[in-house]
Write a protein that holds these residues in place. Structure first.
Motif, PDB file in Angstrom:
ATOM      1  N   GLU A  79      -0.718  -5.807   1.225  1.00 17.29           N
ATOM      2  CA  GLU A  79      -0.478  -4.361   1.277  1.00 17.29           C
ATOM      3  C   GLU A  79       0.306  -3.968   2.521  1.00 17.29           C
ATOM      4  O   GLU A  79       1.005  -2.954   2.523  1.00 17.29           O
ATOM      5  CB  GLU A  79      -1.805  -3.601   1.243  1.00 17.29           C
ATOM      6  N   GLN A  80       0.221  -4.764   3.574  1.00 15.25           N
ATOM      7  CA  GLN A  80       0.942  -4.440   4.793  1.00 15.25           C
ATOM      8  C   GLN A  80       2.450  -4.560   4.626  1.00 15.25           C
ATOM      9  O   GLN A  80       3.211  -4.072   5.464  1.00 15.25           O
ATOM     10  CB  GLN A  80       0.477  -5.348   5.943  1.00 15.25           C
ATOM     11  N   PHE A  81       2.898  -5.197   3.523  1.00 12.35           N
ATOM     12  CA  PHE A  81       4.333  -5.341   3.279  1.00 12.35           C
ATOM     13  C   PHE A  81       4.865  -4.262   2.344  1.00 12.35           C
ATOM     14  O   PHE A  81       6.071  -4.194   2.110  1.00 12.35           O
ATOM     15  CB  PHE A  81       4.632  -6.724   2.685  1.00 12.35           C
ATOM     16  N   SER A  82       3.981  -3.431   1.816  1.00 15.30           N
ATOM     17  CA  SER A  82       4.445  -2.395   0.902  1.00 15.30           C
ATOM     18  C   SER A  82       5.085  -1.255   1.684  1.00 15.30           C
ATOM     19  O   SER A  82       4.764  -1.005   2.845  1.00 15.30           O
ATOM     20  CB  SER A  82       3.282  -1.852   0.069  1.00 15.30           C
ATOM     21  N   LYS A  83       6.002  -0.553   1.015  1.00 14.93           N
ATOM     22  CA  LYS A  83       6.689   0.570   1.660  1.00 14.93           C
ATOM     23  C   LYS A  83       5.688   1.646   2.063  1.00 14.93           C
ATOM     24  O   LYS A  83       5.750   2.220   3.152  1.00 14.93           O
ATOM     25  CB  LYS A  83       7.733   1.153   0.703  1.00 14.93           C
ATOM     26  N   LYS A  84       4.739   1.911   1.175  1.00 14.51           N
ATOM     27  CA  LYS A  84       3.737   2.930   1.453  1.00 14.51           C
ATOM     28  C   LYS A  84       2.943   2.569   2.691  1.00 14.51           C
ATOM     29  O   LYS A  84       2.650   3.413   3.538  1.00 14.51           O
ATOM     30  CB  LYS A  84       2.803   3.079   0.259  1.00 14.51           C
ATOM     31  N   SER A  85       2.604   1.294   2.841  1.00 17.59           N
ATOM     32  CA  SER A  85       1.819   0.850   3.988  1.00 17.59           C
ATOM     33  C   SER A  85       2.598   1.046   5.279  1.00 17.59           C
ATOM     34  O   SER A  85       2.056   1.497   6.277  1.00 17.59           O
ATOM     35  CB  SER A  85       1.440  -0.622   3.818  1.00 17.59           C
ATOM     36  N   ARG A  86       3.882   0.738   5.271  1.00 14.94           N
ATOM     37  CA  ARG A  86       4.681   0.882   6.489  1.00 14.94           C
ATOM     38  C   ARG A  86       4.813   2.342   6.898  1.00 14.94           C
ATOM     39  O   ARG A  86       4.919   2.665   8.071  1.00 14.94           O
ATOM     40  CB  ARG A  86       6.070   0.262   6.265  1.00 14.94           C
ATOM     41  N   LEU A  87       4.803   3.227   5.925  1.00 15.41           N
ATOM     42  CA  LEU A  87       4.930   4.651   6.226  1.00 15.41           C
ATOM     43  C   LEU A  87       3.620   5.261   6.696  1.00 15.41           C
ATOM     44  O   LEU A  87       3.610   6.344   7.281  1.00 15.41           O
ATOM     45  CB  LEU A  87       5.422   5.401   4.977  1.00 15.41           C
ATOM     46  N   GLU A  88       2.510   4.579   6.435  1.00 12.91           N
ATOM     47  CA  GLU A  88       1.210   5.153   6.757  1.00 12.91           C
ATOM     48  C   GLU A  88       0.424   4.297   7.739  1.00 12.91           C
ATOM     49  O   GLU A  88      -0.795   4.257   7.713  1.00 12.91           O
ATOM     50  CB  GLU A  88       0.394   5.330   5.465  1.00 12.91           C
ATOM     51  N   THR A  89       1.116   3.606   8.624  1.00 10.63           N
ATOM     52  CA  THR A  89       0.430   2.710   9.543  1.00 10.63           C
ATOM     53  C   THR A  89      -0.545   3.450  10.460  1.00 10.63           C
ATOM     54  O   THR A  89      -1.563   2.907  10.858  1.00 10.63           O
ATOM     55  CB  THR A  89       1.452   1.963  10.422  1.00 10.63           C
ATOM     56  N   ILE A  90      -0.244   4.698  10.776  1.00 12.69           N
ATOM     57  CA  ILE A  90      -1.120   5.457  11.667  1.00 12.69           C
ATOM     58  C   ILE A  90      -2.449   5.734  10.976  1.00 12.69           C
ATOM     59  O   ILE A  90      -3.519   5.728  11.607  1.00 12.69           O
ATOM     60  CB  ILE A  90      -0.440   6.780  12.093  1.00 12.69           C
ATOM     61  N   GLU A  91      -2.392   5.980   9.658  1.00  6.35           N
ATOM     62  CA  GLU A  91      -3.606   6.332   8.935  1.00  6.35           C
ATOM     63  C   GLU A  91      -4.422   5.098   8.530  1.00  6.35           C
ATOM     64  O   GLU A  91      -5.574   5.222   8.111  1.00  6.35           O
ATOM     65  CB  GLU A  91      -3.237   7.127   7.669  1.00  6.35           C
ATOM     66  N   LYS A  92      -3.839   3.925   8.646  1.00  8.01           N
ATOM     67  CA  LYS A  92      -4.532   2.725   8.200  1.00  8.01           C
ATOM     68  C   LYS A  92      -5.641   2.373   9.167  1.00  8.01           C
ATOM     69  O   LYS A  92      -5.462   2.354  10.359  1.00  8.01           O
ATOM     70  CB  LYS A  92      -3.559   1.539   8.088  1.00  8.01           C
ATOM     71  N   ASP A  93      -6.792   2.099   8.592  1.00 13.27           N
ATOM     72  CA  ASP A  93      -7.936   1.690   9.409  1.00 13.27           C
ATOM     73  C   ASP A  93      -8.731   0.656   8.615  1.00 13.27           C
ATOM     74  O   ASP A  93      -9.840   0.913   8.156  1.00 13.27           O
ATOM     75  CB  ASP A  93      -8.797   2.917   9.755  1.00 13.27           C
ATOM     76  N   ILE A  94      -8.116  -0.511   8.431  1.00 15.98           N
ATOM     77  CA  ILE A  94      -8.706  -1.540   7.586  1.00 15.98           C
ATOM     78  C   ILE A  94      -9.655  -2.388   8.413  1.00 15.98           C
ATOM     79  O   ILE A  94      -9.240  -3.127   9.301  1.00 15.98           O
ATOM     80  CB  ILE A  94      -7.601  -2.431   6.976  1.00 15.98           C
ATOM     81  N   LYS A  95     -10.922  -2.259   8.149  1.00 13.79           N
ATOM     82  CA  LYS A  95     -11.916  -3.027   8.893  1.00 13.79           C
ATOM     83  C   LYS A  95     -12.138  -4.361   8.178  1.00 13.79           C
ATOM     84  O   LYS A  95     -13.090  -4.531   7.407  1.00 13.79           O
ATOM     85  CB  LYS A  95     -13.201  -2.229   9.017  1.00 13.79           C
ATOM     86  N   VAL A  96     -11.247  -5.320   8.483  1.00 11.43           N
ATOM     87  CA  VAL A  96     -11.273  -6.607   7.804  1.00 11.43           C
ATOM     88  C   VAL A  96     -12.583  -7.329   8.081  1.00 11.43           C
ATOM     89  O   VAL A  96     -13.260  -7.794   7.158  1.00 11.43           O
ATOM     90  CB  VAL A  96     -10.078  -7.478   8.261  1.00 11.43           C
ATOM     91  N   ARG A  97     -12.947  -7.411   9.349  1.00  9.40           N
ATOM     92  CA  ARG A  97     -14.173  -8.129   9.687  1.00  9.40           C
ATOM     93  C   ARG A  97     -15.394  -7.439   9.102  1.00  9.40           C
ATOM     94  O   ARG A  97     -16.375  -8.088   8.733  1.00  9.40           O
ATOM     95  CB  ARG A  97     -14.302  -8.271  11.208  1.00  9.40           C
ATOM     96  N   GLY A  98     -15.336  -6.127   9.025  1.00  9.49           N
ATOM     97  CA  GLY A  98     -16.446  -5.387   8.421  1.00  9.49           C
ATOM     98  C   GLY A  98     -16.634  -5.763   6.960  1.00  9.49           C
ATOM     99  O   GLY A  98     -17.760  -5.916   6.479  1.00  9.49           O
ATOM    100  N   GLU A  99     -15.512  -5.929   6.242  1.00  7.78           N
ATOM    101  CA  GLU A  99     -15.599  -6.320   4.829  1.00  7.78           C
ATOM    102  C   GLU A  99     -16.085  -7.765   4.700  1.00  7.78           C
ATOM    103  O   GLU A  99     -16.889  -8.081   3.829  1.00  7.78           O
ATOM    104  CB  GLU A  99     -14.225  -6.167   4.162  1.00  7.78           C
TER     105      GLU A  99
END
Length: 346
Positions: A249-269
């Protein structure tokens, strides 16, 4: 290409051939009309020759003439009753594919059959009907031979692959790395990463004595059939699926435009998936270190192999299947990394 690819081709082709089975069976029944007639006529002629009765021979000739007209009409009508429409659609999709099964030769023979059947069905000249019937009978026989040969090849591929690959082990895990990098160093790195992920899951779940082994390894693109702890695999598989989903998802256009809003807690998952697999062992600091290692190793695995097959399901970015990704492109912003370090274990 691996043996499993050829087996998958065989299975897919088998499904498509099933769509042609009614037509092939119908053509076979048409030819059986001719075969029965030839056998019946031969028996009559041989019997007449043995008996040597001129009057009986004349009667047989008249009977054969009448029967021949009846059989030819029956043969032509049976051919007209066959629906070829769906076959042409199926064959059009098969053309140029399944190179190991010589499918284009079969398609060419199908076209030849269609052509001679068309000529026979439209014929109005009695002088041509015998040759057209013989041509049609021969071409249909040839088509059926090729169809049976392809079915035989499919069955042989299935038998060989089942023998070499074996049945899928529900307690194991199949991982195929689609990046066809054949360097030994790359092989070692990938296997070590998988081993580290497996070991860390065992460590955090307190599992001992369940060594990671393989039942089969195939080259081409590296494919591993792994056996080990069932509980470990219960956690490992969804962790890989989640990690690959996040990094893709980090390579999608939408992801690049919304990097500020992204808060993916990988370790939490990852922590959540581990808790679902079993009871966690160790204190908070130990678990945090293991979660960090898991995140790093799955990220490295993705970096080297952006697209993999996991138990026959493709995960990651298929367009990057034969490439590697700079790991810095997968790193979170520093402020997000600090948030991830504060994952609460309890």
């Amino acid at each position: 290409m691996n043996l499993s690819d050829i087996k998958n081709q065989a299975l897919n082709l088998e499904i498509n051939l099933e769509k042609l089975s009614d037509t092939i069976e119908g053509l076979d029944k048409c030819n059986f009309i001719i075969m029965e007639w030839v056998q019946f006529s031969s028996n009559l002629l041989i019997t007449s020759a043995i008996e040597g009765n001129p009057e009986g021979a004349l009667h047989i000739i008249k009977m054969l003439k009448k029967d021949t007209i009846k059989v030819s009409n029956s043969y032509i009508q049976a051919l007209r009753n066959i629906n070829f429409r769906e076959c042409f659609y199926t064959l059009a999709n098969l053309k140029g594919t399944y190179e190991y099964f010589n499918i284009d030769k079969f398609i060419k023979q199908f076209d030849i059959c269609d052509n001679v059947i068309f000529k026979l069905a439209r014929n109005v000249e009695n002088s041509r009907i015998a040759k057209l019937m013989l041509d049609t009978f021969y071409e249909i026989s040839e088509l059926n031979k090729q169809y049976d040969l392809i079915r035989s090849d499919i069955n042989q591929i299935k038998k060989v692959s089942d023998k070499l690959i074996g049945e899928n082990n529900s307690d194991g895990l199949q991982i195929r790395l689609l990046n066809e990098n054949n360097e030994v160093s790359n092989l070692i790195t990938n296997v070590q990463l998988i081993q580290l992920i497996y070991n860390n899951i065992n460590l955090v779940l307190g599992i001992e004595g369940e060594e990671l082994k393989y039942s089969r390894v195939e080259s081409g693109s590296l494919e591993l059939f792994l056996i080990g702890g069932a509980t470990t695999f219960v956690a490992l598989k969804p962790m890989l699926e989640f990690g690959y989903k996040v990094y893709s998802e980090q390579f999608s256009k939408k992801s690049r435009l919304e990097t500020i809003e992204k808060d993916i807690k990988v370790r939490g998952e990852y922590l959540k998936l581990l808790k679902e697999a079993g009871e966690l062992k160790g204190d908070n600091d130990q678990i945090q270190r293991i979660l960090l290692d898991l995140e790093l190793n799955i990220k490295k695995l993705y970096s080297e192999n952006p697209c993999i097959v996991l138990d026959n399901n493709v995960i990651g970015l298929h367009e990057l299947k034969n490439k590697s990704v700079a790991i810095k492109l997968l790193e979170q912003e520093e402020e997000h990394k600090q948030e991830l370090d504060n994952v609460v274990v309890n």
